[in-house]
Design a protein around this motif. Structure first.
Motif, short mmCIF file in Angstrom:
data_model
loop_
_atom_site.label_atom_id
_atom_site.label_comp_id
_atom_site.label_asym_id
_atom_site.label_seq_id
_atom_site.Cartn_x
_atom_site.Cartn_y
_atom_site.Cartn_z
N ARG A 199 0.85 -1.18 0.00
CA ARG A 199 0.00 0.00 0.00
C ARG A 199 0.89 1.24 0.00
NH1 ARG A 199 -4.81 0.16 -1.81
NH2 ARG A 199 -5.55 1.70 -0.29
N ARG A 200 0.63 2.15 -0.93
CA ARG A 200 1.45 3.34 -1.11
C ARG A 200 0.56 4.54 -1.35
NH1 ARG A 200 6.41 3.18 0.67
NH2 ARG A 200 4.90 2.54 2.24
N THR A 201 1.13 5.72 -1.15
CA THR A 201 0.58 6.97 -1.68
C THR A 201 1.59 7.46 -2.71
OG1 THR A 201 1.71 8.36 -0.07
CG2 THR A 201 -0.49 7.54 0.53
N ALA A 202 1.22 8.49 -3.46
CA ALA A 202 2.17 9.03 -4.42
C ALA A 202 3.46 9.45 -3.72
CB ALA A 202 1.55 10.20 -5.17
N ASP A 203 3.32 10.12 -2.57
CA ASP A 203 4.51 10.59 -1.85
C ASP A 203 5.35 9.42 -1.34
OD1 ASP A 203 3.95 13.24 -2.30
OD2 ASP A 203 3.01 13.56 -0.34
N SER A 204 4.70 8.40 -0.79
CA SER A 204 5.49 7.30 -0.24
C SER A 204 6.10 6.44 -1.35
CB SER A 204 4.64 6.43 0.70
OG SER A 204 3.60 5.77 0.02
N LEU A 205 5.48 6.37 -2.52
CA LEU A 205 6.09 5.64 -3.62
C LEU A 205 7.30 6.40 -4.15
CD1 LEU A 205 6.33 3.32 -5.54
CD2 LEU A 205 4.47 4.29 -6.92
N VAL A 206 7.21 7.71 -4.25
CA VAL A 206 8.38 8.51 -4.62
C VAL A 206 9.49 8.30 -3.60
CG1 VAL A 206 9.27 10.85 -4.89
CG2 VAL A 206 7.09 10.23 -5.94
N ALA A 207 9.15 8.29 -2.31
CA ALA A 207 10.14 8.08 -1.26
C ALA A 207 10.78 6.70 -1.38
CB ALA A 207 9.51 8.27 0.11
N THR A 208 9.98 5.70 -1.77
CA THR A 208 10.52 4.35 -1.97
C THR A 208 11.52 4.34 -3.11
OG1 THR A 208 8.43 3.39 -1.19
CG2 THR A 208 9.91 1.95 -2.42
N GLY A 236 -0.84 12.67 -12.02
CA GLY A 236 -1.74 12.74 -13.16
C GLY A 236 -2.37 11.43 -13.57
N ALA A 237 -1.96 10.33 -12.95
CA ALA A 237 -2.51 9.02 -13.30
C ALA A 237 -3.73 8.71 -12.45
CB ALA A 237 -1.45 7.94 -13.10
N ALA A 238 -4.79 8.24 -13.07
CA ALA A 238 -6.05 8.00 -12.36
C ALA A 238 -5.88 7.01 -11.21
CB ALA A 238 -7.10 7.50 -13.34
N ASP A 239 -5.01 6.02 -11.38
CA ASP A 239 -4.86 4.97 -10.35
C ASP A 239 -4.09 5.44 -9.13
OD1 ASP A 239 -5.92 2.38 -11.67
OD2 ASP A 239 -4.61 3.22 -13.21
N THR A 240 -3.35 6.54 -9.25
CA THR A 240 -2.44 6.92 -8.17
C THR A 240 -2.61 8.35 -7.68
OG1 THR A 240 -0.76 7.56 -9.81
CG2 THR A 240 -0.69 5.30 -8.99
N ALA A 241 -3.52 9.09 -8.27
CA ALA A 241 -3.61 10.53 -7.98
C ALA A 241 -4.24 10.84 -6.63
CB ALA A 241 -4.39 11.24 -9.10
N ARG A 242 -5.08 9.94 -6.11
CA ARG A 242 -5.83 10.26 -4.91
C ARG A 242 -5.60 9.21 -3.82
NH1 ARG A 242 -9.83 14.06 -5.62
NH2 ARG A 242 -10.23 14.70 -7.78
N GLY A 243 -5.01 9.64 -2.71
CA GLY A 243 -4.91 8.80 -1.53
C GLY A 243 -4.08 7.56 -1.73
N GLU A 244 -4.42 6.51 -0.98
CA GLU A 244 -3.67 5.26 -1.03
C GLU A 244 -4.07 4.43 -2.23
OE1 GLU A 244 -2.15 3.98 3.38
OE2 GLU A 244 -3.92 2.98 2.57
N PHE A 245 -3.13 3.65 -2.71
CA PHE A 245 -3.38 2.70 -3.78
C PHE A 245 -2.49 1.48 -3.54
CE2 PHE A 245 -0.27 5.87 -5.11
CZ PHE A 245 0.82 5.10 -5.45
N THR A 246 -2.77 0.42 -4.25
CA THR A 246 -1.96 -0.80 -4.14
C THR A 246 -0.93 -0.83 -5.26
OG1 THR A 246 -3.74 -2.06 -3.09
CG2 THR A 246 -2.00 -3.32 -4.17
#
Length: 259
Positions: A199-208, A236-246
């Motif tokens: 489980r990631r957010t845009a910010d945490s995936l960038v940090a990863t 800008g990607a629909a799957d990752t733009a808002r909140g948490e995603f897998t």
């Protein structure tokens, strides 16, 4: 990667040890179980253990784990998060354990850093008869459209060799295992892949992605530009733009038995 670049990449993680511990994923339990399944006993060495991402999974599976890591900052994070695990300063090329003292040697996202001309005999030395050597790698599952696009946008530094399944199969098929003459002490290699996710957010995936060696060694302007490009894509990607995603992943395993 150029041979001369490998030491700088391999030693880059200590500067980001806290971030590595916070953001890097663990390993699929099914993958770790498969790696250990043929081992004759429960004693397991996590070699190049980093901050203990694989060590924690080994402990959860009931293994008698010992961790060996060369970088003091990474080792400090491991000891902080897993204070009851025996954790030693050492390397794949100089393992601080007696002969035949472990039933399995596992390495999480680390085996490609080993100098197998030296590490191969050392690993064979500490492994008990019929022991298992296995490397595990967490892979981005680029069968998902947005993950494939992330790999393209991030470039080879952020998403490089071994980071997607097809590249991993090719890259590891004949590499990263003990070299002759130590190779004669091991059987034929096997590969397997297991579903995993984080489980990631845009910010945490960038940090990863910022903890990848290729990014860590970049000059700061290039590093900032790379991470900004990834951040803009995720925003800008629909799957990752808002909140948490897998984030869909696989854990790939390369396994070989000591003869």
């Amino acid at each position: 990667m150029d041979h001369d670049e490998r030491p700088a990449h391999a030693s880059s993680f200590g500067a980001a040890a806290v971030e590595y511990a916070a953001h890097r994923p663990d390993y699929a339990q099914a993958a770790v179980g498969w790696a250990l399944a043929p081992a004759p006993g429960p004693r397991v060495l996590d070699l190049g253990a980093g901050t203990g991402k694989l060590t924690g999974t080994l402990v959860a599976l009931g293994a008698e784990a010992v961790a060996v890591e060369p970088d003091p900052a990474m080792l400090g994070e491991l000891r902080r998060s897993l204070p009851h695990v025996r954790a030693l300063r050492g390397s794949a090329e100089a393992i601080p354990l007696p002969d035949a003292s472990v039933d399995a040697v596992l390495a999480g996202n680390a085996m490609h850093w080993f100098d197998m001309a030296v590490a191969g005999p050392e690993i064979a030395r500490v492994l008990a008869p019929d022991g298992i050597l296995a490397g595990l790698w967490n892979l981005l599952d680029d069968r998902t459209g947005w993950v494939a696009e992330l790999a393209r946008v991030g470039g080879g530094a952020a998403v490089g060799p071994r980071d997607t399944p097809a590249a991993w199969r090719t890259e590891t098929a004949g590499m990263h295992l003990p070299e002759p003459p130590a190779a004669a002490r091991f059987g034929s290699p096997e590969q397997a892949e297991f579903p995993h996710a984080q489980r990631r957010t845009a910010d945490s995936l960038v940090a990863t992605l910022a903890t990848r060696a290729g990014v860590l060694v970049m000059p700061e302007p290039e590093r900032a530009a790379t991470l900004d490009r990834i951040r803009a894509f995720l925003a800008g990607a629909a799957d990752t733009a808002r909140g948490e995603f897998t984030l869909p992943m696989l854990t790939g395993v390369l396994r070989v038995r000591r003869l």
